[in-house]
Write an enzyme that holds these catalytic residues in place. Structure first.
Site, PDB file in Angstrom:
ATOM      1  N   CYS A 111       0.814  -1.227   0.000  1.00 61.14           N
ATOM      2  CA  CYS A 111       0.000   0.000   0.000  1.00 61.14           C
ATOM      3  C   CYS A 111       0.846   1.276   0.000  1.00 61.14           C
ATOM      4  CB  CYS A 111      -0.951  -0.011   1.192  1.00 61.14           C
ATOM      5  SG  CYS A 111      -1.875  -1.549   1.284  1.00 61.14           S
ATOM      6  N   HIS A 247      -3.516   6.820   2.480  1.00 62.21           N
ATOM      7  CA  HIS A 247      -3.942   5.517   1.961  1.00 62.21           C
ATOM      8  C   HIS A 247      -5.331   5.205   2.523  1.00 62.21           C
ATOM      9  CE1 HIS A 247      -4.281   1.428   0.937  1.00 62.21           C
ATOM     10  NE2 HIS A 247      -4.044   0.969   2.142  1.00 62.21           N
ATOM     11  N   ASN A 277     -10.252  -0.476  -0.141  1.00 65.06           N
ATOM     12  CA  ASN A 277      -8.796  -0.362  -0.045  1.00 65.06           C
ATOM     13  C   ASN A 277      -8.193  -0.916  -1.339  1.00 65.06           C
ATOM     14  OD1 ASN A 277      -6.079  -0.822   0.460  1.00 65.06           O
ATOM     15  ND2 ASN A 277      -6.393  -1.624   2.519  1.00 65.06           N
TER      16      ASN A 277
HETATM   17  N1  COA Z   1     -19.003  -9.175   8.493  1.00 62.95           N
HETATM   18  C1  COA Z   1     -19.543  -9.499   9.670  1.00 62.95           C
HETATM   19  N2  COA Z   1     -18.805  -9.898  10.713  1.00 62.95           N
HETATM   20  C2  COA Z   1     -17.476  -9.985  10.533  1.00 62.95           C
HETATM   21  C3  COA Z   1     -16.857  -9.659   9.313  1.00 62.95           C
HETATM   22  C4  COA Z   1     -17.692  -9.256   8.264  1.00 62.95           C
HETATM   23  N3  COA Z   1     -17.199  -8.912   7.061  1.00 62.95           N
HETATM   24  N4  COA Z   1     -15.534  -9.841   9.444  1.00 62.95           N
HETATM   25  C5  COA Z   1     -15.302 -10.243  10.692  1.00 62.95           C
HETATM   26  N5  COA Z   1     -16.473 -10.338  11.358  1.00 62.95           N
HETATM   27  C6  COA Z   1     -16.716 -10.738  12.742  1.00 62.95           C
HETATM   28  C7  COA Z   1     -15.582 -11.574  13.300  1.00 62.95           C
HETATM   29  O1  COA Z   1     -15.770 -12.936  12.961  1.00 62.95           O
HETATM   30  C8  COA Z   1     -15.734 -11.327  14.781  1.00 62.95           C
HETATM   31  O2  COA Z   1     -16.774 -12.135  15.249  1.00 62.95           O
HETATM   32  P1  COA Z   1     -16.678 -12.834  16.711  1.00 62.95           P
HETATM   33  O3  COA Z   1     -16.559 -11.690  17.664  1.00 62.95           O
HETATM   34  O4  COA Z   1     -17.959 -13.567  16.785  1.00 62.95           O
HETATM   35  O5  COA Z   1     -15.447 -13.668  16.626  1.00 62.95           O
HETATM   36  C9  COA Z   1     -16.222  -9.886  14.850  1.00 62.95           C
HETATM   37  O6  COA Z   1     -16.725  -9.572  13.553  1.00 62.95           O
HETATM   38  C10 COA Z   1     -15.140  -8.889  15.241  1.00 62.95           C
HETATM   39  O7  COA Z   1     -14.022  -9.138  14.435  1.00 62.95           O
HETATM   40  P2  COA Z   1     -12.722  -8.316  14.639  1.00 62.95           P
HETATM   41  O8  COA Z   1     -11.688  -8.799  13.657  1.00 62.95           O
HETATM   42  O9  COA Z   1     -12.350  -8.289  16.091  1.00 62.95           O
HETATM   43  O10 COA Z   1     -13.229  -6.875  14.222  1.00 62.95           O
HETATM   44  P3  COA Z   1     -12.517  -5.490  14.394  1.00 62.95           P
HETATM   45  O11 COA Z   1     -13.387  -4.625  15.206  1.00 62.95           O
HETATM   46  O12 COA Z   1     -11.066  -5.612  14.749  1.00 62.95           O
HETATM   47  O13 COA Z   1     -12.564  -4.927  12.910  1.00 62.95           O
HETATM   48  C11 COA Z   1     -11.220  -4.643  10.961  1.00 62.95           C
HETATM   49  C12 COA Z   1     -11.914  -5.628  11.867  1.00 62.95           C
HETATM   50  C13 COA Z   1     -10.490  -5.449   9.866  1.00 62.95           C
HETATM   51  C14 COA Z   1     -12.244  -3.743  10.317  1.00 62.95           C
HETATM   52  C15 COA Z   1     -10.206  -3.801  11.803  1.00 62.95           C
HETATM   53  O14 COA Z   1      -9.380  -4.650  12.550  1.00 62.95           O
HETATM   54  C16 COA Z   1      -9.364  -2.934  10.952  1.00 62.95           C
HETATM   55  O15 COA Z   1      -9.837  -1.991  10.372  1.00 62.95           O
HETATM   56  N6  COA Z   1      -8.036  -3.184  10.853  1.00 62.95           N
HETATM   57  C17 COA Z   1      -7.177  -2.486   9.943  1.00 62.95           C
HETATM   58  C18 COA Z   1      -7.091  -3.324   8.721  1.00 62.95           C
HETATM   59  C19 COA Z   1      -6.610  -2.595   7.531  1.00 62.95           C
HETATM   60  O16 COA Z   1      -6.994  -1.502   7.279  1.00 62.95           O
HETATM   61  N7  COA Z   1      -5.745  -3.269   6.766  1.00 62.95           N
HETATM   62  C20 COA Z   1      -5.221  -2.804   5.564  1.00 62.95           C
HETATM   63  C21 COA Z   1      -4.105  -1.882   5.845  1.00 62.95           C
HETATM   64  S1  COA Z   1      -3.260  -1.582   4.385  1.00 62.95           S
END
Ligand code: COA
Length: 320
Positions: A111, A247, A277
């Protein structure tokens, strides 16, 4: 002399995939995706390829800059999803444009790919090896997503953005970039496994895996630090910057960075709502958006910042 951007372009695949559509093919919802990321829809390729999107974005940037393909002496494409391992996407673009005088190569910095490309061409310009270049960030990330893994596939999209740069006074004022390979495992996609006669492993074309919370922590600490370093090098304050083009990974990351810099969110234009993204393509697509909306005036100071897989980050301050 430094690299000054004199034209921008972008190209998104025709097909739009909304959160609501995704919720009909997997266990997710518009509410979950938009509240955690700000993403509403993304463009995904059908017929298009990384090279075809790159070529079109490049053509549009050249047209805006009024530069002919033969005038280019360098083409760099930031991508991690080239259509071929070789030739590079940049070589495909060179052939498509007929940019016969350009040396062409790709940079894989995920990225941060567009920022690494800009910093690289700036170095070439400063040592006199390049005068006019086409930079592209392009991805077809949908090819490397596991469409059975809702925690990653809903976040990413496909597209390309481009900028023509020329050796001029001003332009790139200050930059910062870095890598932290120790954290690489938090956002990874393996290449094909070796199948030579000595190894004979099972064929495995693996998909992107991410520890979202670790990547989030990385982004909200490294990115503000990198921006502060650039501002310090330039002797400027956060409020001297007209726009911060970050980004487009996640709205919450952008909000956290704005808060740490104590700058209003209005100065952080957004494209992730309709693009998701797009890795290396995010920053140049956003720059083209802002440019074509007429939001930039000559002399404006803008910060560009890319961050992600590697893990890598790159930030620069440019004068428009
Ligand atoms: N739809 C519904 N539920 C989902 C899901 C989706 N697309 N993806 C994950 N879940 C669920 C998970 O299974 C989990 O369920 P559980 O609590 O029953 O186990 C729950 O949602 C929470 O998941 P979690 O991974 O803890 O969510 P989060 O609050 O950390 O959010 C992201 C996830 C990815 C949005 C967040 O971590 C994030 O933004 N990270 C940065 C990632 C990023 O930007 N990467 C690219 C950088 S270049």
């Amino acid at each position: 002399m430094t690299a000054r951007i004199i034209g921008t372009g972008s190209c998104l695949p025709e097909a739009i995939v909304t959160n609501d559509y995704l919720s009909t093919i997997m266990d997710t919802s518009d509410e979950w995706i938009s509240s955690r990321t700000g993403i509403k829809e993304r463009h995904l390729v059908k017929e298009e390829t990384t090279a075809s999107l790159s070529l079109e974005a490049g053509r549009r940037a050249l047209a805006e800059a009024g530069v002919a393909p033969e005038e280019l002496d360098m083409i760099i494409v930031g991508t991690l999803t080239g259509d071929y391992i070789t030739p590079s996407t940049a070589c495909e673009v060179q052939a498509g444009l007929g940019a016969v005088n350009a040396v062409a190569f790709d940079i894989n910095a995920a990225c941060a790919g567009f920022l690494f490309s800009l910093h690289t061409v700036n170095a070439y310009i400063q040592c006199g090896m390049c005068r006019t270049a086409l930079l592209i960030g392009a991805e077809t990330l949908s090819r490397i997503m596991d469409w059975g893994d809702r925690s990653t596939c809903v976040l990413f999209g496909d597209g390309a953005g481009a900028a023509v740069v020329q050796a001029q006074e001003g332009g790139l004022i200050a930059y910062d970039q870095g890598s932290d390979g120790e954290k690489g495992k938090y956002l990874a996609c393996r290449n094909r496994t070796n199948n030579n006669p000595l190894v004979q492993t099972e064929k495995n074309y693996s998909y992107t895996q991410m520890d979202g919370q670790e990547v989030y922590k990385f982004a909200v600490t490294y990115v503000p630090n990198s921006i502060h370093k650039v501002l310090e090098k330039a002797g400027l304050q956060p409020e001297d910057i007209k726009y911060y083009l970050l980004h487009q990974a996640n709205l919450r990351i952008i909000q956290a960075v704005a808060k740490r810099l104590k700058i209003s969110l209005d100065r952080f234009p957004i494209s992730l709502d309709h693009c998701g993204n797009v890795s290396a393509a995010s920053v140049p697509i956003l720059l083209d958006d802002v440019n074509r909306k007429g939001m930039l005036q000559k002399g404006d100071k803008i910060i560009l910042s890319g961050f992600g897989g590697g893990l890598t980050w790159g930030t620069c301050l440019i004068e428009w």
